[in-house]
Design an enzyme around this catalytic site. Structure first.
Site, PDB file in Angstrom:
ATOM      1  N   CYS A  78       0.829  -1.205   0.000  1.00 23.85           N
ATOM      2  CA  CYS A  78       0.000   0.000   0.000  1.00 23.85           C
ATOM      3  C   CYS A  78       0.872   1.267   0.000  1.00 23.85           C
ATOM      4  O   CYS A  78       1.453   1.593  -1.032  1.00 23.85           O
ATOM      5  CB  CYS A  78      -0.967  -0.067   1.182  1.00 23.85           C
ATOM      6  SG  CYS A  78      -2.435   0.931   0.916  1.00 23.85           S
ATOM      7  N   HIS A 168      -3.349  -5.254   1.803  1.00 23.85           N
ATOM      8  CA  HIS A 168      -2.633  -5.498   3.058  1.00 23.85           C
ATOM      9  C   HIS A 168      -2.684  -6.984   3.434  1.00 23.85           C
ATOM     10  O   HIS A 168      -3.564  -7.384   4.187  1.00 23.85           O
ATOM     11  CB  HIS A 168      -3.303  -4.718   4.200  1.00 23.85           C
ATOM     12  CG  HIS A 168      -3.098  -3.242   4.139  1.00 23.85           C
ATOM     13  ND1 HIS A 168      -2.121  -2.598   4.859  1.00 23.85           N
ATOM     14  CD2 HIS A 168      -3.753  -2.289   3.446  1.00 23.85           C
ATOM     15  CE1 HIS A 168      -2.187  -1.293   4.608  1.00 23.85           C
ATOM     16  NE2 HIS A 168      -3.172  -1.078   3.761  1.00 23.85           N
ATOM     17  N   GLU A 170      -0.926  -8.432   5.518  1.00 22.49           N
ATOM     18  CA  GLU A 170      -0.648  -8.563   6.966  1.00 22.49           C
ATOM     19  C   GLU A 170      -1.917  -8.395   7.800  1.00 22.49           C
ATOM     20  O   GLU A 170      -1.905  -8.687   8.990  1.00 22.49           O
ATOM     21  CB  GLU A 170       0.430  -7.547   7.396  1.00 22.49           C
ATOM     22  CG  GLU A 170      -0.028  -6.105   7.606  1.00 22.49           C
ATOM     23  CD  GLU A 170      -0.305  -5.323   6.312  1.00 22.49           C
ATOM     24  OE1 GLU A 170      -0.247  -5.916   5.210  1.00 22.49           O
ATOM     25  OE2 GLU A 170      -0.602  -4.123   6.420  1.00 22.49           O
TER      26      GLU A 170
HETATM   27  N1  GLN Z   1      -3.627   6.314   1.195  1.00 22.41           N
HETATM   28  C1  GLN Z   1      -2.341   6.021   1.730  1.00 22.41           C
HETATM   29  C2  GLN Z   1      -1.258   6.810   1.014  1.00 22.41           C
HETATM   30  O1  GLN Z   1      -1.494   7.370   0.007  1.00 22.41           O
HETATM   31  C3  GLN Z   1      -2.021   4.549   1.625  1.00 22.41           C
HETATM   32  C4  GLN Z   1      -3.008   3.767   2.475  1.00 22.41           C
HETATM   33  C5  GLN Z   1      -2.449   2.546   3.119  1.00 22.41           C
HETATM   34  O2  GLN Z   1      -1.249   2.322   3.183  1.00 22.41           O
HETATM   35  N2  GLN Z   1      -3.352   1.769   3.663  1.00 22.41           N
HETATM   36  O3  GLN Z   1      -0.171   6.866   1.488  1.00 22.41           O
END
Ligand code: GLN
Length: 189
Positions: A78, A168, A170
């Site tokens: 992410c 994610h 995890e």
């Molecule tokens: N929206 C977050 C970002 O742009 C990422 C979200 C996440 O890691 N769950 O950094």
């Protein structure tokens, strides 16, 4: 084998637990000297702008980029994917910029930002993918290959020693994506 998890901000404890559940030692990385003795690094989810700033403040950006370019296996989830990407479509910033992936940040909108779908990631079938204000990969270039798509968008990719997911792993109890990464790390040895 020892895995590091970048612990400046975000969901690093969950990654640590997943790695430890697989019987592998995991160490939190906050400063440059923490990188000593680790075989690979996980970049967790969280807020990429904050993580990017903290990396710079700790003088870690250049150093990490060098380690990754030198072959250290890295797994970004992410926000970690955003840190790895060589271009972020809806933003000027580039953080580590080592992976030939063009990403769109907050790609699913801010309101309807969190959802879970079950989908395949290559040989890993029916993986529960948890998305939280996630980016997706608009396209991959060079040696990067897409490993998973959801609704036509790339949500997992690999390029040499780099693995990245929009979701994610995890946050589910399914450890197969972490196992995939540990296999990458073993493959290097
Ligand atoms: N929206 C977050 C970002 O742009 C990422 C979200 C996440 O890691 N769950 O950094």
């Amino acid at each position: 084998m020892k895995i590091g998890v970048l612990a400046l901000q975000g969901a690093f404890i969950e990654h640590q637990r997943a790695v430890e559940r697989l019987g592998i030692a995991c160490k939190q990385v906050r400063v440059r000297s923490d990188l000593c003795g680790i075989d690979a690094l996980i970049l967790p989810g969280g807020e990429s702008t904050v993580q990017g700033r903290l990396l710079a403040e700790q003088s870690l950006t250049q150093h990490l980029r060098g380690e990754i370019e030198g072959g250290m296996p890295v797994f970004g989830t992410c926000a970690g994917l955003i840190l790895l990407a060589k271009r972020i479509l809806n933003e000027e910033s580039v953080y580590l910029g080592t992976m030939s992936a063009i990403v769109r940040r907050n790609a699913y909108g801010r309101q309807l930002g969190s959802f879970c779908v079950t989908s395949d990631m290559g040989a890993i079938k029916d993986f529960p993918m948890v998305f939280i204000r996630a980016p997706y990969i608009e396209r991959v270039e060079g040696e990067a290959v897409a490993l998973a798509t959801v609704d036509g968008h790339i949500v997992a990719a690999r390029e040499k020693n780099m693995l990245a997911t929009s979701f994610h792993p995890e946050l589910s109890s399914d450890l197969r994506v972490h196992e995939y990464f540990l296999d990458m790390v073993r493959g290097r040895k």
